[in-house]
Write a protein that holds these residues in place. Structure first.
Motif, PDB file in Angstrom:
ATOM      1  N   SER A  17       0.803  -1.218   0.000  1.00 47.02           N
ATOM      2  CA  SER A  17       0.000   0.000   0.000  1.00 47.02           C
ATOM      3  C   SER A  17       0.839   1.272   0.000  1.00 47.02           C
ATOM      4  N   ASP A  18       2.123   1.166   0.333  1.00 46.72           N
ATOM      5  CA  ASP A  18       2.971   2.358   0.281  1.00 46.72           C
ATOM      6  C   ASP A  18       3.569   2.589  -1.108  1.00 46.72           C
ATOM      7  N   GLN A  19       3.247   1.699  -2.046  1.00 42.00           N
ATOM      8  CA  GLN A  19       3.734   1.850  -3.423  1.00 42.00           C
ATOM      9  C   GLN A  19       2.743   2.670  -4.253  1.00 42.00           C
ATOM     10  N   ILE A  20       2.377   3.828  -3.760  1.00 44.18           N
ATOM     11  CA  ILE A  20       1.383   4.655  -4.431  1.00 44.18           C
ATOM     12  C   ILE A  20       1.876   5.108  -5.801  1.00 44.18           C
ATOM     13  N   SER A  21       3.161   5.423  -5.888  1.00 42.85           N
ATOM     14  CA  SER A  21       3.710   5.845  -7.187  1.00 42.85           C
ATOM     15  C   SER A  21       3.562   4.735  -8.218  1.00 42.85           C
ATOM     16  N   GLU A  22       3.882   3.499  -7.808  1.00 42.49           N
ATOM     17  CA  GLU A  22       3.798   2.370  -8.738  1.00 42.49           C
ATOM     18  C   GLU A  22       2.341   2.087  -9.124  1.00 42.49           C
ATOM     19  N   LEU A  23       1.448   2.207  -8.150  1.00 41.19           N
ATOM     20  CA  LEU A  23       0.034   1.962  -8.436  1.00 41.19           C
ATOM     21  C   LEU A  23      -0.527   3.026  -9.376  1.00 41.19           C
ATOM     22  N   SER A  24      -0.146   4.273  -9.161  1.00 35.67           N
ATOM     23  CA  SER A  24      -0.630   5.336 -10.043  1.00 35.67           C
ATOM     24  C   SER A  24      -0.004   5.214 -11.433  1.00 35.67           C
ATOM     25  N   GLU A  25       1.237   4.768 -11.489  1.00 39.21           N
ATOM     26  CA  GLU A  25       1.878   4.543 -12.787  1.00 39.21           C
ATOM     27  C   GLU A  25       1.153   3.454 -13.569  1.00 39.21           C
ATOM     28  N   ARG A  26       0.649   2.449 -12.851  1.00 35.83           N
ATOM     29  CA  ARG A  26      -0.110   1.390 -13.525  1.00 35.83           C
ATOM     30  C   ARG A  26      -1.341   1.976 -14.219  1.00 35.83           C
ATOM     31  N   ILE A  27      -2.025   2.885 -13.530  1.00 36.82           N
ATOM     32  CA  ILE A  27      -3.215   3.497 -14.126  1.00 36.82           C
ATOM     33  C   ILE A  27      -2.825   4.392 -15.298  1.00 36.82           C
ATOM     34  N   GLN A  28      -1.735   5.114 -15.155  1.00 36.69           N
ATOM     35  CA  GLN A  28      -1.271   5.941 -16.265  1.00 36.69           C
ATOM     36  C   GLN A  28      -0.923   5.085 -17.477  1.00 36.69           C
ATOM     37  N   ASP A  29      -0.266   3.941 -17.225  1.00 33.21           N
ATOM     38  CA  ASP A  29       0.074   3.017 -18.300  1.00 33.21           C
ATOM     39  C   ASP A  29      -1.189   2.477 -18.959  1.00 33.21           C
ATOM     40  N   ASN A  59      -5.478   7.789  -1.697  1.00 31.12           N
ATOM     41  CA  ASN A  59      -4.049   8.087  -1.900  1.00 31.12           C
ATOM     42  C   ASN A  59      -3.670   8.027  -3.378  1.00 31.12           C
ATOM     43  N   VAL A  60      -4.197   7.027  -4.079  1.00 28.54           N
ATOM     44  CA  VAL A  60      -3.922   6.923  -5.521  1.00 28.54           C
ATOM     45  C   VAL A  60      -4.587   8.080  -6.260  1.00 28.54           C
ATOM     46  N   CYS A  61      -5.797   8.410  -5.856  1.00 26.03           N
ATOM     47  CA  CYS A  61      -6.507   9.540  -6.468  1.00 26.03           C
ATOM     48  C   CYS A  61      -5.697  10.824  -6.327  1.00 26.03           C
ATOM     49  N   LYS A  62      -5.188  11.067  -5.134  1.00 26.62           N
ATOM     50  CA  LYS A  62      -4.388  12.271  -4.885  1.00 26.62           C
ATOM     51  C   LYS A  62      -3.141  12.288  -5.765  1.00 26.62           C
TER      52      LYS A  62
END
Length: 236
Positions: A17-29, A59-62
């Motif tokens: 859950s602290d991998q917010i950057s990676e999770l948001s990158e997944r959505i961007q991809d 957190n991902v939304c932000k």
């Protein structure tokens, strides 16, 4: 159709859950993979009560909004049946006692709204959705605005990945599906107890714990036993 798991194996990819950057990158991809990204992108986040799915969603939304990818969170909670409606069920006592179980949500209205959000003909209009007021203990209609320029909608709720009729149709609309798991059962129960006290659902720690170990635990077991396999598991 949902974004396939790594190498199309069908095995969920795991994040913390602290991998917010990676999770948001997944959505961007994912946004670059979708043929018509002029349309809204829909991500489902499910999990048992107290798993932390709401925290992950916001957190991902932000993070996505900070990267100029307009994102909104749509909680399932706004689709609780009103208390007045529960009182008209065949077994109103059970419906009120088990409020929060799948059958106490208006899943058809929930599906209809998600379908409306996913309809390309609606991409240039604002769409309003209900929220839930814990003080009123009822939904508040048209309290959440999904603006026309919103590109990503994160839909979070306990039951958004259920295999049950109507609920299961939601995942067919989504572009990606996530499931949040709490780090431990002790942590999860502690979160629920604090939530019940803060919302006034219970007046004492003992009452809050009894609810957490009763109706909430029944709901948690049902989710674990009846949810579809997600594309992503987030360890919280």
């Amino acid at each position: 159709m949902s974004y396939q798991a790594q190498e199309d194996t069908g095995v969920p990819i795991q994040f913390n859950s602290d991998q917010i950057s990676e999770l948001s990158e997944r959505i961007q991809d994912l946004s670059t993979r979708k043929a018509n990204f002029a349309d809204r992108l829909i991500v489902l986040i499910a999990g048992v009560p107290g798993s932390g799915k709401s925290t992950v969603a916001y957190n991902v939304c932000k993070a996505l909004n900070s990267q100029q990818l307009k994102t909104e969170v749509l909680p399932q909670d706004g689709f609780h049946y009103y208390r007045e409606e529960l009182g008209k069920f065949d077994n109103p006592e059970e419906a009120i006692e088990r409020r929060g179980a799948p059958f106490t949500f208006n899943s058809r209205a929930f599906l209809n709204l998600i379908s409306k959000l996913n309809d390309p003909t609606n991409k240039n209009i604002d769409i309003l959705a209900p929220s839930f007021d814990h003080k009123l203990k009822d939904p508040v209609e048209e309290d959440i605005q999904i603006s026309a320029d919103t590109k990503v909608i994160i839909i979070e709720g306990n039951y958004v990945l259920l295999k049950d009729p109507i609920w299961s149709e939601i995942s067919h609309i989504a572009d990606d599906t996530w499931y949040v798991e709490a780090s431990s059962e002790e942590v999860r129960l502690d979160r629920i107890i604090k939530r019940h006290l803060a919302a006034g659902i219970a007046s004492t720690v003992e009452d809050a714990r009894a609810r957490a170990m009763g109706s909430d635990q029944l709901n948690a077991s049902y989710i674990v036993e009846n949810s579809q396999t997600p594309n992503v598991i987030v360890k919280n």
